[in-house]
Design a protein around this motif. Structure first.
Motif, PDB file in Angstrom:
ATOM      1  N   ALA A 744      -0.859  25.789  -9.826  1.00  0.00           N
ATOM      2  CA  ALA A 744      -2.208  26.264 -10.155  1.00  0.00           C
ATOM      3  C   ALA A 744      -3.168  25.912  -9.033  1.00  0.00           C
ATOM      4  O   ALA A 744      -3.200  24.772  -8.565  1.00  0.00           O
ATOM      5  CB  ALA A 744      -2.688  25.652 -11.468  1.00  0.00           C
ATOM      6  N   THR A 749      -5.839  23.607 -11.903  1.00  0.00           N
ATOM      7  CA  THR A 749      -4.861  22.525 -12.024  1.00  0.00           C
ATOM      8  C   THR A 749      -5.319  21.537 -13.093  1.00  0.00           C
ATOM      9  O   THR A 749      -6.460  21.086 -13.083  1.00  0.00           O
ATOM     10  CB  THR A 749      -4.719  21.780 -10.690  1.00  0.00           C
ATOM     11  OG1 THR A 749      -4.624  22.719  -9.625  1.00  0.00           O
ATOM     12  CG2 THR A 749      -3.499  20.890 -10.699  1.00  0.00           C
ATOM     13  N   TYR A 763       2.636  20.481 -14.360  1.00  0.00           N
ATOM     14  CA  TYR A 763       1.900  20.896 -13.163  1.00  0.00           C
ATOM     15  C   TYR A 763       2.582  20.301 -11.939  1.00  0.00           C
ATOM     16  O   TYR A 763       2.839  19.095 -11.882  1.00  0.00           O
ATOM     17  CB  TYR A 763       0.449  20.424 -13.216  1.00  0.00           C
ATOM     18  CG  TYR A 763      -0.426  21.272 -14.099  1.00  0.00           C
ATOM     19  CD1 TYR A 763      -0.813  22.539 -13.692  1.00  0.00           C
ATOM     20  CD2 TYR A 763      -0.848  20.805 -15.334  1.00  0.00           C
ATOM     21  CE1 TYR A 763      -1.614  23.331 -14.505  1.00  0.00           C
ATOM     22  CE2 TYR A 763      -1.644  21.593 -16.157  1.00  0.00           C
ATOM     23  CZ  TYR A 763      -2.024  22.855 -15.734  1.00  0.00           C
ATOM     24  OH  TYR A 763      -2.814  23.637 -16.531  1.00  0.00           O
ATOM     25  N   PHE A 967       2.341  15.798 -14.819  1.00  0.00           N
ATOM     26  CA  PHE A 967       2.077  16.158 -13.418  1.00  0.00           C
ATOM     27  C   PHE A 967       3.252  15.650 -12.584  1.00  0.00           C
ATOM     28  O   PHE A 967       3.648  14.487 -12.703  1.00  0.00           O
ATOM     29  CB  PHE A 967       0.789  15.508 -12.921  1.00  0.00           C
ATOM     30  CG  PHE A 967      -0.442  15.928 -13.663  1.00  0.00           C
ATOM     31  CD1 PHE A 967      -1.265  16.924 -13.166  1.00  0.00           C
ATOM     32  CD2 PHE A 967      -0.792  15.311 -14.858  1.00  0.00           C
ATOM     33  CE1 PHE A 967      -2.407  17.298 -13.850  1.00  0.00           C
ATOM     34  CE2 PHE A 967      -1.923  15.680 -15.552  1.00  0.00           C
ATOM     35  CZ  PHE A 967      -2.740  16.686 -15.037  1.00  0.00           C
TER      36      PHE A 967
END
Length: 968
Positions: A744, A749, A763, A967
């Motif tokens: 992203a 993000t 992510y 993440f």
């Protein structure tokens, strides 16, 4: 549990919401409970008389503690309980809310029965004004009707903010309910939180009377009187019942600033006359505007043609010396008595021209003038002339010598500040910034507050251009405070605009809008460029919010000035051009772009935006030329490491390439471009999402389990909700994926719920990197039970229920006073797993991202910030679990994904798991323990989080775990 006989528990606030509701319903028919309530209430009222603390800085009145409904002072309490009996026996219909003739809170409630106009009146010196006491039986009746908003209004009017907050949570969301939620924040001193809620209400209902009123109060408390007055004026136009008080408030707020503006402008005009040889400024002007007066004094002194003129300046010098507690100016006048006036007079006409017009002399003429000034020994004229003609860099040695010859604190600070600015203009950023910081440390002791303000203005500009937003805000606020104390009206609007710009870059749009409004309303025709740039910046804010009509309205209202557009202004006009609502023609835009390329004093990084701007102008109709220009930006930015403007230009160039690829249907290019931006690496063969946004344009590409790529492009996407950004058909294309990687582009993000919580997705903020396996035995660091500073008012966490595996041979548990930043950093380096079970808070003076609230270390530091984490290498690439409220929130930066998760990853972490919403303390321990157990059993972190999410959501469909993000 039976509720009969529980009056004491009700007064103490010990009943659950359901028990409280049952007690209120029961009490209306129970004489025993009514008598108990009367006795308990009067006793607690007496206690409150002795225990009540001084009021905090917030709107009056002070919120009364949750446990007391009718106990404010004993007499009011007794009367209120008596009212229960009288009302229950009366045959006359009674209003459900009891309102006195005067109101004791300034704000307005949106509940209709609570918003009848009553004049505002409180007792002077009283710390906790008694509210409007509605009988409990009436509250019970509202509760039985299911009218949570009405119950909340009754409690709020009584000053019982705890109960009011609880019932406002239960009330269905609406503009009216949200306006009252904002009022509660306002009364509790949470001004910016209130402003955010009110902004959203007014976006939905622009003429919402109560929200406009309460916004006026919030703006006043934030020190924005002109914006506050405007809000009250809008109330007066829309609400006849409240018109008189609204106008009175608006006029009072404007009055002081209007008078100051007039007096400042008059003093400035008089100062110009004095410089031209006219009468000296009066002592009254010197006392009110000491900084501006001193500037004019020094110019008049330099331009004095005779000793007689020096004598005319003596009273002003004496007044300024008194104002600054010095004798410098009187001594300067005494030294000037020995000047060779015959030799100086031929220099004065050109010097005045330097002051008024910078210089009409060519280089040869300038050098001749400078030679004559040297022969006349006119160091004071040389000093001023070098600055006014912008020749500081060329004559730095002479400039320093002239400043030393003067010797006054004012001139030395002025000269050193100009020296720092010259260093910054020539690219010596570190030296220039260090000099400004050194000067600021010395400044307060030198009794030259105006010069301190100017240093802080330069530091505001510097930090803003470097995207150091906390420092920029600190310096801008300090400079604004000095401007107010020195009555420097000419700088107030500009500084408000700078604070607005900081907040815009943070994506704190409600705060930014408020400061922009204040800056615009405080501007003047004399400050055309400032007014224009501020209005265009506000237009840019509306573009970012997806409000093109509002953006165009502000851009049209911006005045036309002779100076070139600011970079922000140019971007706004380009955006309006692309949106089909142009104000400037293509030819005019090209002229502005060419001006940016050739503009003097523009940094190399900022100059890259000329190519970016041209690309923005042409890419829709000439993609080849657009990509060529954007590639040039990317290549040139690579040659400017550490230049924030270059980094921003590079990021924005990639964003435009991503959007253009999607616009032309080349969805397969999106993941490649995002991977390239992150430094290269392979694009996955399957199960990958790429997403980017450029104002209203949204582009999404999905690579399913077969490797086939599908995409969507929307030129008018207004959605701000993560769950609605990826169309359902594209989500379905991911069916069959075990795990999904999301690439992203900022600021997307970290968006919560971009994909359904049942899916295993994460992510990826460093695409293409490989995670090395840690060497050696596992080493876990668990941080719990931190004792954050009491000033933060954070409740202690339940440290008796410790995370699983928080003890053992390979575990370091940092608890209590040991859970401090110094000790944490010492233990992080070789850890393979990090867990933080502490509070995370938002404090924009420390970081644009949430910070972890630890115990203070030996130097008093308690905040673990993203900025500090990034600089501490994590050599064994640990798994990081942030079991904290909103620790997964990222800053709203447009050019970089920034927050606690990305900082840990930049430091070397392999995976970070964090929540983007509030986290219940004990549930957090259980959820993260289960996730860790799965990971230790061999599951990948993203799969472990998804599996545990599904388990919890099956039991609790609305659980916070839906917003736990991964993440990698």
């Amino acid at each position: 549990m039976t509720v009969c006989g529980k009056a004491d528990a009700y007064v103490e606030g010990l009943l659950s919401p359901s028990e409280e509701q049952a007690f209120l319903a029961h009490m209306t028919g129970c004489a025993r409970c009514q008598l108990d309530l009367e006795e308990d209430t009067q006793l607690r009222a007496l206690e409150d008389q002795f225990r009540r603390a001084p009021a905090p800085r917030a709107l009056q009145p002070q919120p009364i503690r949750r446990r007391v409904l009718v106990a404010t002072i004993s007499a009011m309490a007794a009367a209120a309980v008596l009212l229960v009996y009288l009302a229950s026996r009366s045959r006359e219909p009674q209003p459900l809310l009891a309102l006195a003739e005067q109101r004791t809170i300034e704000g307005r409630l949106s509940y209709p029965a609570a918003d009848r106009y009553r004049p505002y009146d409180v007792t002077r010196g009283e710390t906790g004004a008694a509210g409007d006491i509605t009988p409990p039986e009436k509250i019970a009746e509202l509760s039985q009707r299911g009218d949570s908003h009405g119950v909340a209004s009754a409690y709020l009017l009584a000053g019982d903010h705890g109960h009011a907050a609880e019932y406002l949570k239960r009330a269905p969301s609406s503009p009216d309910v949200n306006s009252d939620r904002a009022l509660l924040k306002l009364l509790d001193g949470q001004l910016e939180d209130a402003l955010v809620i009110l902004d959203e209400v007014l976006r939905r209902v622009p003429q919402h009377r109560q929200a406009l009123w309460n916004r006026g109060l919030a703006l006043r408390e934030l020190g924005l009187p002109l914006a506050a007055a405007e809000s009250f004026t809008r109330v007066a136009e829309a609400d006849p019942e409240w018109r008189e008080e609204a106008l009175a408030r608006a006029n009072k707020l404007r009055e002081q600033r209007t008078e100051l503006k007039a007096a400042w402008s008059e003093a400035r005009t008089a100062g110009d006359r004095m410089v031209d040889g006219g009468p000296s400024l009066s002592p009254e002007v010197a006392r009110r505007f000491p900084g501006m007066t001193r500037i004019f004094f020094h110019q008049a002194l330099r331009l004095a043609p005779s000793r007689e003129r020096l004598n005319e300046l003596v009273p002003l010098a004496q007044e300024l010396d008194r104002a600054h507690a010095t004798t410098e100016l009187s001594a300067a006048l005494a030294r000037a008595q020995s000047w060779p006036f015959e030799a100086r007079r031929p220099l004065l006409a050109d010097y005045l021209d330097f002051v008024r017009h910078r210089s009409r002399l060519d280089d040869a003429g300038w050098l001749h003038w400078l030679d004559q000034a040297r022969k006349a020994g006119a160091d004071d004229l040389i000093l001023g002339a070098i600055v006014h003609t912008r020749r500081t860099e060329r004559h730095m040695d002479e400039f320093r010598r002239a400043a030393q010859a003067d010797g006054t604190a004012w001139t030395l600070m002025y000269a050193r500040t100009e020296e720092a600015k010259a260093l910054l203009r020539t690219g010596e950023q570190a030296r220039g910034e260090q000099l400004l910081n050194d000067l600021l440390e010395q400044c307060d002791g030198m009794r030259v507050p105006y010069r301190c303000m100017m240093i802080q203005i330069e530091l505001t500009k510097l930090n803003l251009s470097a995207h150091r937003l906390q420092a920029a805000r600190v310096h801008a606020e300090a400079a604004l405070e000095r401007a107010r104390s020195e009555n420097e009206w000419g700088n107030m609007a500009w500084l408000a605009g700078q604070i607005a710009e900081v907040e815009r870059l943070r994506h704190r749009f409600a705060q930014a809008r408020a400061y922009y409004e204040e800056a615009i309303l405080g501007g003047s025709e004399e400050q055309c460029t400032t007014d224009r740039d501020t209005r265009l910046s506000l237009a840019g804010l509306y573009v970012s919010e997806g409000r093109p009509d509002d953006a165009r309205r502000e851009a049209v209202a911006a005045p036309t000035c002779s100076s070139p557009l600011s970079l922000t202004g140019l971007i706004v006009h380009l955006d309006l051009y692309r949106m089909g609502a142009p104000i400037l023609s293509e030819e005019a835009l090209r002229q502005q772009i060419d001006n940016l390329r050739s503009r003097r004093g523009v940094s190399q990084g900022a100059r890259l935006y000329a190519n970016w701007a041209e690309a923005r102008l042409v890419i829709d109709r000439d993609p080849g030329r657009g990509e060529e220009l954007l590639r040039a930006v990317i290549q040139e930015a690579a040659r400017l490491p550490g230049d924030v403007m270059a980094a921003k230009a590079r990021s924005h160039a990639y964003t435009m390439l991503l959007i253009d690829a999607a616009r032309r249907g080349a969805y397969d290019r999106m993941a490649t471009l995002l991977a390239e931006e992150r430094g290269g690496g392979e694009v996955l063969d399957a199960c990958q999402v790429a997403i980017a946004r450029d104002d209203l344009r949204l582009a999404v590409a999905v690579r399913g389990p077969s490797g086939a790529v599908e995409g969507a492009y929307d030129e008018r996407s207004l959605s701000q909700d993560g769950a609605s950004l990826i169309p359902p058909l594209l989500q379905q294309a991911l069916a069959g994926c075990e795990t999904i990687q999301v690439l992203a582009q900022p600021p997307l993000t970290g968006t919560p719920r971009l994909l359904p919580p049942a899916l295993a997705w994460s992510y990826d903020v460093a695409a293409g990197t490989q995670r090395p396996e840690p060497a050696g035995d596992p080493r876990r660091v668990v941080v719990t039970g931190a004792s954050a500073p009491k000033t933060l008012k954070l409740p202690p966490l339940a440290d008796w229920e410790l995370p699983e595996g928080s003890s053992g041979p390979h575990v370091t548990r940092l608890h209590g006073s040991e859970a401090n930043p110094r000790r944490v950093f010492a233990e992080l380096t070789d850890a393979t797993e990090l867990q933080f079970h502490v509070h995370a808070i938002s404090d924009t003076s420390l970081s644009d991202a949430p910070v972890l609230a630890l115990s203070p270390d030996g130097e008093g530091n308690w905040a673990l910030t993203a900025e500090s984490i990034r600089t501490h290498p994590l050599r064994r690439h640990p798994l990081v679990l942030l079991a904290n409220c909103r620790a997964g929130d990222l800053a709203g930066w447009m050019h970089e994904a920034w927050g606690l998760p990305t900082a840990f990853l930049q430091a070397g972490a392999s995976t970070v798991v964090a929540s983007s919403v509030d986290v219940p303390d004990r549930e957090a321990v259980r959820f993260f323990d289960a996730v860790v157990a799965r990971i230790r059993a061999g599951e990948e972190p993203v799969s472990a989080v998804a599996a545990e999410r599904r388990t919890w959501l099956e039991r609790q469909p609305e659980s916070w775990v839906a917003d736990v993000l991964v993440f990698e």
